[in-house]
Write a protein that holds these residues in place. Structure first.
Motif, PDB file in Angstrom:
ATOM      1  N   PRO A  20       0.560 -22.815   2.289  1.00 33.48           N
ATOM      2  CA  PRO A  20      -0.054 -21.685   1.607  1.00 33.48           C
ATOM      3  C   PRO A  20       0.349 -21.592   0.136  1.00 33.48           C
ATOM      4  CG  PRO A  20       1.773 -20.923   2.961  1.00 33.48           C
ATOM      5  CD  PRO A  20       1.665 -22.406   3.189  1.00 33.48           C
ATOM      6  N   GLY A  21      -0.603 -21.852  -0.738  1.00 37.44           N
ATOM      7  CA  GLY A  21      -0.340 -21.766  -2.186  1.00 37.44           C
ATOM      8  C   GLY A  21      -1.273 -20.762  -2.819  1.00 37.44           C
ATOM      9  N   THR A  22      -0.787 -19.588  -3.099  1.00 36.96           N
ATOM     10  CA  THR A  22      -1.556 -18.562  -3.802  1.00 36.96           C
ATOM     11  C   THR A  22      -0.590 -17.491  -4.274  1.00 36.96           C
ATOM     12  OG1 THR A  22      -3.066 -16.687  -3.512  1.00 36.96           O
ATOM     13  CG2 THR A  22      -2.152 -17.602  -1.519  1.00 36.96           C
ATOM     14  N   ILE A  23      -0.837 -16.938  -5.446  1.00 39.14           N
ATOM     15  CA  ILE A  23       0.092 -15.922  -5.947  1.00 39.14           C
ATOM     16  C   ILE A  23      -0.084 -14.589  -5.204  1.00 39.14           C
ATOM     17  CG2 ILE A  23       0.225 -16.936  -8.266  1.00 39.14           C
ATOM     18  CD1 ILE A  23      -1.532 -14.526  -9.222  1.00 39.14           C
ATOM     19  N   ASP A  24      -1.210 -14.440  -4.486  1.00 39.68           N
ATOM     20  CA  ASP A  24      -1.533 -13.131  -3.909  1.00 39.68           C
ATOM     21  C   ASP A  24      -0.705 -12.735  -2.689  1.00 39.68           C
ATOM     22  OD1 ASP A  24      -3.519 -13.134  -5.840  1.00 39.68           O
ATOM     23  OD2 ASP A  24      -5.038 -13.930  -4.475  1.00 39.68           O
ATOM     24  N   ASN A  25      -0.064 -13.691  -2.059  1.00 35.98           N
ATOM     25  CA  ASN A  25       0.731 -13.466  -0.838  1.00 35.98           C
ATOM     26  C   ASN A  25      -0.097 -12.825   0.274  1.00 35.98           C
ATOM     27  OD1 ASN A  25       3.269 -13.940   0.321  1.00 35.98           O
ATOM     28  ND2 ASN A  25       3.790 -11.772   0.241  1.00 35.98           N
ATOM     29  N   MET A  74      -2.967  -8.839 -10.681  1.00 35.11           N
ATOM     30  CA  MET A  74      -3.797  -9.579  -9.732  1.00 35.11           C
ATOM     31  C   MET A  74      -3.400  -9.276  -8.291  1.00 35.11           C
ATOM     32  SD  MET A  74      -4.327 -13.329 -11.365  1.00 35.11           S
ATOM     33  CE  MET A  74      -5.630 -13.637 -12.560  1.00 35.11           C
ATOM     34  N   GLY A  75      -4.055  -9.951  -7.356  1.00 33.97           N
ATOM     35  CA  GLY A  75      -3.738  -9.765  -5.946  1.00 33.97           C
ATOM     36  C   GLY A  75      -4.976  -9.715  -5.068  1.00 33.97           C
ATOM     37  N   ARG A  76      -6.122  -9.785  -5.735  1.00 33.72           N
ATOM     38  CA  ARG A  76      -7.407  -9.685  -5.017  1.00 33.72           C
ATOM     39  C   ARG A  76      -7.426  -8.482  -4.095  1.00 33.72           C
ATOM     40  NH1 ARG A  76      -9.863 -15.442  -3.626  1.00 33.72           N
ATOM     41  NH2 ARG A  76      -7.715 -15.892  -3.087  1.00 33.72           N
ATOM     42  N   ASP A  77      -7.675  -8.675  -2.803  1.00 35.86           N
ATOM     43  CA  ASP A  77      -7.781  -7.508  -1.920  1.00 35.86           C
ATOM     44  C   ASP A  77      -6.436  -7.039  -1.395  1.00 35.86           C
ATOM     45  OD1 ASP A  77     -10.510  -7.445  -2.221  1.00 35.86           O
ATOM     46  OD2 ASP A  77     -10.805  -8.923  -0.632  1.00 35.86           O
ATOM     47  N   ALA A  78      -5.358  -7.657  -1.869  1.00 36.58           N
ATOM     48  CA  ALA A  78      -4.034  -7.291  -1.374  1.00 36.58           C
ATOM     49  C   ALA A  78      -3.203  -6.625  -2.473  1.00 36.58           C
ATOM     50  CB  ALA A  78      -3.317  -8.534  -0.860  1.00 36.58           C
ATOM     51  N   GLY A  79      -2.319  -5.715  -2.042  1.00 42.20           N
ATOM     52  CA  GLY A  79      -1.514  -4.975  -3.004  1.00 42.20           C
ATOM     53  C   GLY A  79      -0.087  -5.481  -3.137  1.00 42.20           C
ATOM     54  N   HIS A  80       0.198  -6.675  -2.627  1.00 38.48           N
ATOM     55  CA  HIS A  80       1.588  -7.161  -2.648  1.00 38.48           C
ATOM     56  C   HIS A  80       2.147  -7.258  -4.066  1.00 38.48           C
ATOM     57  CE1 HIS A  80       1.588  -8.115   1.617  1.00 38.48           C
ATOM     58  NE2 HIS A  80       0.393  -8.643   1.435  1.00 38.48           N
ATOM     59  N   PRO A 119      -4.902  -1.440  -2.754  1.00 37.06           N
ATOM     60  CA  PRO A 119      -6.067  -1.302  -1.880  1.00 37.06           C
ATOM     61  C   PRO A 119      -5.726  -0.768  -0.494  1.00 37.06           C
ATOM     62  CG  PRO A 119      -5.831  -3.587  -2.635  1.00 37.06           C
ATOM     63  CD  PRO A 119      -4.685  -2.827  -3.183  1.00 37.06           C
ATOM     64  N   GLU A 120      -4.509  -1.041  -0.034  1.00 41.82           N
ATOM     65  CA  GLU A 120      -4.125  -0.653   1.332  1.00 41.82           C
ATOM     66  C   GLU A 120      -3.939   0.852   1.475  1.00 41.82           C
ATOM     67  OE1 GLU A 120      -2.771  -2.993  -0.445  1.00 41.82           O
ATOM     68  OE2 GLU A 120      -2.676  -4.869   0.697  1.00 41.82           O
ATOM     69  N   GLU A 121      -3.802   1.550   0.348  1.00 45.73           N
ATOM     70  CA  GLU A 121      -3.579   2.988   0.426  1.00 45.73           C
ATOM     71  C   GLU A 121      -4.291   3.655  -0.744  1.00 45.73           C
ATOM     72  OE1 GLU A 121       0.266   5.953   0.445  1.00 45.73           O
ATOM     73  OE2 GLU A 121      -0.389   4.851  -1.304  1.00 45.73           O
ATOM     74  N   ASN A 122      -5.420   4.267  -0.456  1.00 46.12           N
ATOM     75  CA  ASN A 122      -6.165   4.925  -1.522  1.00 46.12           C
ATOM     76  C   ASN A 122      -5.661   6.350  -1.689  1.00 46.12           C
ATOM     77  OD1 ASN A 122      -7.971   5.954  -3.296  1.00 46.12           O
ATOM     78  ND2 ASN A 122      -9.807   5.471  -2.099  1.00 46.12           N
ATOM     79  N   ILE A 123      -4.898   6.592  -2.757  1.00 46.90           N
ATOM     80  CA  ILE A 123      -4.294   7.931  -2.894  1.00 46.90           C
ATOM     81  C   ILE A 123      -5.308   8.953  -3.414  1.00 46.90           C
ATOM     82  CG2 ILE A 123      -1.974   7.011  -3.271  1.00 46.90           C
ATOM     83  CD1 ILE A 123      -2.311   7.964  -6.236  1.00 46.90           C
ATOM     84  N   GLY A 124      -6.396   8.479  -4.018  1.00 50.31           N
ATOM     85  CA  GLY A 124      -7.410   9.404  -4.533  1.00 50.31           C
ATOM     86  C   GLY A 124      -7.080   9.866  -5.939  1.00 50.31           C
ATOM     87  N   GLY A 162      -7.704  -5.068  -6.765  1.00 48.70           N
ATOM     88  CA  GLY A 162      -8.601  -4.735  -5.659  1.00 48.70           C
ATOM     89  C   GLY A 162      -8.469  -3.294  -5.196  1.00 48.70           C
ATOM     90  N   ASP A 163      -7.835  -2.451  -6.013  1.00 48.91           N
ATOM     91  CA  ASP A 163      -7.595  -1.074  -5.601  1.00 48.91           C
ATOM     92  C   ASP A 163      -8.909  -0.345  -5.311  1.00 48.91           C
ATOM     93  OD1 ASP A 163      -5.898   1.256  -5.210  1.00 48.91           O
ATOM     94  OD2 ASP A 163      -7.021   2.030  -6.927  1.00 48.91           O
ATOM     95  N   LYS A 164      -8.847   0.577  -4.334  1.00 51.35           N
ATOM     96  CA  LYS A 164     -10.079   1.216  -3.866  1.00 51.35           C
ATOM     97  C   LYS A 164     -10.251   2.641  -4.393  1.00 51.35           C
ATOM     98  CE  LYS A 164     -10.983  -1.995  -0.448  1.00 51.35           C
ATOM     99  NZ  LYS A 164     -10.080  -3.038  -0.883  1.00 51.35           N
TER     100      LYS A 164
END
Ligand code: ATP
Length: 324
Positions: free
Chosen positions: A124-129, A170-176, A193-198, A224-226
């Motif tokens: 696995p090679g990607t900075i996004d974890n 960065m992180g695409r769809d992940a917030g790591h 993205p995993e937690e939309n605080i509003g 990728g924040d929602k």
């Protein structure tokens, strides 16, 4: 197993070179031939191979990017393209494949195995974890260090001018990356993205930190924040509600993918390369090499692709407490 091919595919990440080096040296150690494939799957289709030996990978453990180059290959997405790739590997006498990349690359590797029974192993090679089956992906630690170094610098100017900064990472769809760099750089708020605080809670949180005497603030935002607004729209939104805030934006961008790999990523890459080659030698196939609780582990590629990496909820709480 007599001859292994190694390639890098998808987005590049620091540590990929260290992984190539490890694959090549492990092959040399076990007296197995190894070829490097240039430009990922596209190079495989075009037969762009180069025989490698222990000396071909000298002086690369410290270099970012990938000496084998990476590419996105449309042709490999077609059965015809994969057939050509298979024929090219066969003609070169290659009997096993190590793919260093992300989940798209693993999906391609798995299809390739299903169609031709060709043994494959993923690293696995990607900075996004963002890959299931490993606590850390290659390049993630380096990217985190790059990000906190950048945020430290932004902090200097933020505190000199009493400014509020929205920093996109960065992180695409992940917030790591956002969560860990946010904690590491001492951000007031972290949007993932995993937690939309509003938006309402974001404003409240900024007001709270002001009322407790903070004069400058750093908000780290995952790409990728929602929350529904990008960093520039967030700036406008906050300025509409608080014309007195001096808000700035910084998008860190591709610098996050570059640079010399951290010691952690170099060691991880070295361990993963050894595990990948030695697992192939043991007759295993269709796995991704990963690290869990500081032990090298294999996860079936199928699971690695389908599963998702989970954000550390305890760390979210730590972030909240640190922003007090
Ligand atoms: P990153 O996470 O850095 O983007 P990735 O490996 O997910 O890396 P992708 O662009 O998704 O990057 O995939 C890399 C290559 O893998 C593609 O260009 C393509 O050649 C191959 N690939 C991806 N998905 C498939 C698929 N469904 N079938 C066949 N090949 C695929």
């Amino acid at each position: 197993v007599k001859k292994i091919a190694v390639l890098t595919s998808g987005g590049d990440a620091p540590g990929m070179n260290a992984a190539i080096r490890s694959v090549v040296r492990t092959c040399a150690y076990h007296n197995i031939e190894v070829v490097g494939v240039y430009r990922g799957y596209q190079g495989m289709i075009e037969g762009d191979f180069e025989p490698m030996n222990a000396r071909s990978v000298r002086d690369i453990i410290n270099r970012g990017g990938t000496i084998l180059k990476s590419a996105r290959s449309k042709d490999f997405r077609t059965p015809e393209g994969r057939k050509v790739a298979y024929e090219k590997l066969k003609a070169a006498g290659v009997d096993s494949l190590v793919v260093i990349g992300g989940d798209g690359s693993f999906t391609g590797a798995l299809l390739f195995n299903k169609e031709f029974g060709f043994p494959v192993m993923g690293i696995p090679g990607t900075i996004d974890n963002d890959i299931y089956g490993t606590d850390f992906t290659l390049g993630y630690d380096t990217a985190l260090n790059t990000v906190i170094e950048a945020i430290d610098k932004i902090r200097d100017t933020a505190s000199s001018h009493n400014r509020l900064f929205f920093i996109e990472v960065m992180g695409r769809d992940a917030g790591h990356i956002a969560l860990n760099s946010g904690v590491g750089a001492g951000a007031e708020e972290i949007l993932i993205p995993e937690e939309n605080i509003g938006l309402k809670k974001l404003l409240e949180s900024l007001e709270k930190s002001r009322s407790t005497g903070k004069t400058s603030s750093l908000v780290v935002v995952a790409e990728g924040d929602k929350i529904g607004k990008n960093v520039f729209e967030l700036k406008e939104y906050v300025e509409q509600h608080h014309p007195d805030y001096d808000v700035r934006v910084s998008v860190l961008g591709h610098m996050q993918r570059g640079g010399a790999p951290s010691c952690f990523d170099r060691v991880l890459a070295s361990r993963m390369g050894v595990k990948a080659v030695e697992s192939l030698l043991e007759g295993k196939s269709n796995y991704m090499v990963g690290i869990r609780n500081n032990k090298m582990e294999l996860t079936p590629l199928e699971k690695a692709i389908k599963g998702s990496s989970k954000i550390d909820m305890e760390l979210l709480r730590v972030a909240e407490i640190m922003a007090t």
